[in-house]
Design an enzyme around this catalytic site. Sequence first.
Site, PDB file in Angstrom:
ATOM      1  CG  HIS A 365     -17.927  20.055  25.751  1.00 14.37           C
ATOM      2  ND1 HIS A 365     -17.757  21.382  25.433  1.00 14.37           N
ATOM      3  CD2 HIS A 365     -17.195  19.362  24.852  1.00 14.37           C
ATOM      4  CE1 HIS A 365     -16.975  21.484  24.386  1.00 14.37           C
ATOM      5  NE2 HIS A 365     -16.616  20.266  24.000  1.00 14.37           N
ATOM      6  NE  ARG A 557     -32.112  21.498  24.828  1.00 15.95           N
ATOM      7  CZ  ARG A 557     -31.895  20.445  24.049  1.00 15.95           C
ATOM      8  NH1 ARG A 557     -31.088  20.551  23.010  1.00 15.95           N
ATOM      9  NH2 ARG A 557     -32.490  19.299  24.284  1.00 15.95           N
ATOM     10  CE  LYS A 562     -28.245  23.892  30.370  1.00  9.32           C
ATOM     11  NZ  LYS A 562     -26.936  24.567  30.142  1.00  9.32           N
TER      12      LYS A 562
HETATM   13  C1  26W Z   1     -24.695  12.097  24.390  1.00  3.56           C
HETATM   14  C2  26W Z   1     -25.725  13.085  24.719  1.00  3.56           C
HETATM   15  C3  26W Z   1     -25.118  14.386  25.016  1.00  3.56           C
HETATM   16  C4  26W Z   1     -25.226  15.406  24.104  1.00  3.56           C
HETATM   17  C5  26W Z   1     -24.640  16.618  24.357  1.00  3.56           C
HETATM   18  C6  26W Z   1     -24.425  14.568  26.167  1.00  3.56           C
HETATM   19  C7  26W Z   1     -23.839  15.763  26.426  1.00  3.56           C
HETATM   20  C8  26W Z   1     -23.940  16.783  25.534  1.00  3.56           C
HETATM   21  C9  26W Z   1     -23.212  18.071  25.781  1.00  3.56           C
HETATM   22  C10 26W Z   1     -22.082  17.849  26.738  1.00  3.56           C
HETATM   23  C11 26W Z   1     -24.077  19.145  26.245  1.00  3.56           C
HETATM   24  C12 26W Z   1     -23.437  20.484  26.127  1.00  3.56           C
HETATM   25  O1  26W Z   1     -23.748  21.196  25.219  1.00  3.56           O
HETATM   26  N1  26W Z   1     -22.577  20.877  27.073  1.00  3.56           N
HETATM   27  C13 26W Z   1     -22.223  22.267  27.217  1.00  3.56           C
HETATM   28  O2  26W Z   1     -21.031  22.562  26.524  1.00  3.56           O
HETATM   29  C14 26W Z   1     -20.788  23.958  26.527  1.00  3.56           C
HETATM   30  C15 26W Z   1     -19.575  24.216  25.671  1.00  3.56           C
HETATM   31  O3  26W Z   1     -18.433  23.760  26.285  1.00  3.56           O
HETATM   32  C16 26W Z   1     -20.622  24.474  27.937  1.00  3.56           C
HETATM   33  O4  26W Z   1     -20.495  25.859  27.895  1.00  3.56           O
HETATM   34  C17 26W Z   1     -21.823  24.083  28.801  1.00  3.56           C
HETATM   35  O5  26W Z   1     -21.610  24.445  30.139  1.00  3.56           O
HETATM   36  C18 26W Z   1     -22.092  22.610  28.681  1.00  3.56           C
HETATM   37  O6  26W Z   1     -23.292  22.259  29.356  1.00  3.56           O
END
Ligand code: 26W
Length: 815
Positions: A365, A557, A562
Amino acid sequence: MINRENQVETDEMCGEISSDLLRHYNYTLGRLDRQIQPAYLYKALALSIRDRLMESWRVTREQEEIKKSKRVFYLSLEFLLGRALTNAIENLELEEEAQQALRDYGTTLEDVQEQELDAGLGNGGLGRLAACFLDSCATLQLPVTGYGIRYEYGMFHQRIERGFQVESPDHWLLDGNPWEIERADRTRTIKFYGYSEHYTHDNGEHGVRWSGTSDVKALPYDMPIPGYRNGTVNTLRLWQAVASDEFNLDEFNAGDYTEAVAAKNQAEQITMVLYPNDSSVNGKALRLRQQYFLASASMQDVLADWAADNGEDFSDFASKHCFQLNDTHPTLAVAELMRLLIDEHFLAWDQAWQITTQTMAYTNHTLLPEALEKWSVRLMQELLPRIMDIIYEVNARFLAEVTLRWPGDTERQRHLSLIEEGDDPHVRMAYLAIVGSSSVNGVAALHSQLLKAGLFKNFYELWPNKFNNKTNGVTPRRWLAFCNRPLSNLINETIGDNWVTDLDKLNELKKFTNDPSFCAKWDQIKKSNKENLADLVMEQCGVQFDTEYMFDVQVKRIHEYKRQLLNILHVIHLYDRIKRGDTQNLKPRCVLIGGKAAPGYAQAKLTIKLINNVAAVINADPGVASYLKFVFLPNYRVSSMEVICAATDLSEQISTAGKEASGTGNMKFMMNGAVTIGTYDGANIEILDAVGPENFFLFGLKVEELPEYRRLHQPSQIIEQDEDLRRVMQLLECGHFNLFEPGLFEPIVAAVRNPYDPWMVAADFRAYIEAQQMASNAYDDRTSWLQRSIMNTATSGRFSSDRTIREYAQDIWKL
Ligand code: 26W
């Protein structure tokens, strides 16, 4: 033992909603109030609705058991469900009856639903995507179960004090959760600490067991996931940590009973709180415990079901199971499945590995390097010694394969190793996920492309066929049918109601872009939705939004990539134009920004403060009011988006190209007839393609242009040469928005002026301002704007999560 035949059917058990409501109010909840309490009325209604889900839930489960078809498990540390009441009522087609029942109490469903707290078990896009996927799976009647964590505290509550974000705990379970069912009989034991013990079986073979552990119990709670009017109810199983009786046995034996009971806390902490980090890792041991806890409980749960039916015969296991890993967070499931198959079911490594790699699938993601999970080997060795053994062996065997493919290429081996070497070696979780899976997917076309060309290039060369794209989608039930009743009624009158489960049908709306009466109704509905949002803004921010103005919205967020900052710069620019009297073709706007900043992310928190300070200056200036309003909406969450997306004219999707994996808010806005102003990034590209460039305000540098521009980037020169930007920066630098807080916004000014600014804010400023002016001009011509709005809804079919899930089911899950 009670036979099925002796059990009363739910249909017989449930009377009218109104009588059930009263029964639950008085008997289940034990209330004797003279005056009905809204909070308990909500609960009684939720219980009455849950009763109506129970029979279908049981039947769905039983039919799956009979069919013995392949089953999918969606493993995720986050499920951002939001509210369940309206969703359940609408899915069961009980709206009229529920409204009727509530009329007796002098209230409405709209009012009662406000009593429900959001289930905020997620940070943002990734968690909400998981919730949309469950909805689509139930609607498509696919045998998919969600596995997650029952956090005692969900995403923090945000309030604003003196312009700053203040976090407070979200104790969403405090008053109980009427939707969940505890399943104590399915409790699992999770091991921590201890050591790997080698031993010899009776038959002389070598075996390993994980001994000397401190165990924690995993207690599951099931949440019903209803499909849309189809009798299917799937399950989301959420695990809660409970101390085992043996926990701290030593202290019990030493006679320190109370100390030992108090120490149970430690075990129960595992599921206490959701980590509020979005796109930056937190290397805390507790987070690793959460990840292993989910992985182990879920894999044990699945294997127990299998063993109950098939004993120790695993030959068909792989063809009957698929585990979808929602980012790397649940990736320890790869090692855990290996451990269970080898240590507890005595399979040989090769057979276990075949089963594991055939059943696991990984979704990435994010491309942001700071979001890529790595766990310290030292920590893992202490906390999960047996799991670390297995990861080492996976790595050794994998590197042997790499050597065969590229003999003598030690550089490549080092790059591909699951272990990042150094003073403090770390396990690269994404690499473990790729090596352990048969499928690796990104979440939008561009993102999947970038994974293959950059982050996972070496793996792509090794296994090109593992890589694929699954562009995200959102559920049209929650995000159009239910959250925008007036619009969905109009659509139903116009083209029928099949679109709810076949969103491409919305295409038929194209014919009506020239129908004046249809357009007038469309306009009227948007206006009344804008009134709802204006009420919310008044209540939350004390600012009057005028529904004649364009509603320009960015909610997500708060993160530098962003670029909420770019949005602020535009707002300051508009303010500057008003103040200097350049109002010739300036069209009035209400600008709204909302979103949470990770509590440890200083720059994001400062961005919130800047929004609030700029808003305070703008909204206090009567000379500005006829052109511009600006607010920060506190505590943005799923239930606020339900009001916001229906009321938005212009959707801000302005990330630096290549940084937003997909975005899903962009899709919710589009479905509800907002027009996007956005960069060539994530799913924006596919939205643009679907709706056409004349119905989308595209601006900014493209991914392939960025490297060259980065090399030459001189923001101070851009500022010098662009009078508008120069004036905006002057206002920021002279302290116009922080008269009594000197120097406060220096880090923000510095970020814009930084020649190495990763987010390229200054570089896209001019293009953004021009695109905004085009949007303003377009909005001014209301007839053509309405056509744009309708075209956005009409072409949003591709962004239904039903389409996405069909693709997962076909290409990855092979259902
Ligand atoms: C480990 C900490 C952490 C927590 C959450 C790292 C990364 C995340 C996620 C990757 C954040 C997230 O929500 N990513 C989003 O995922 C969506 C669903 O696929 C996408 O539409 C967004 O572009 C993306 O930022």
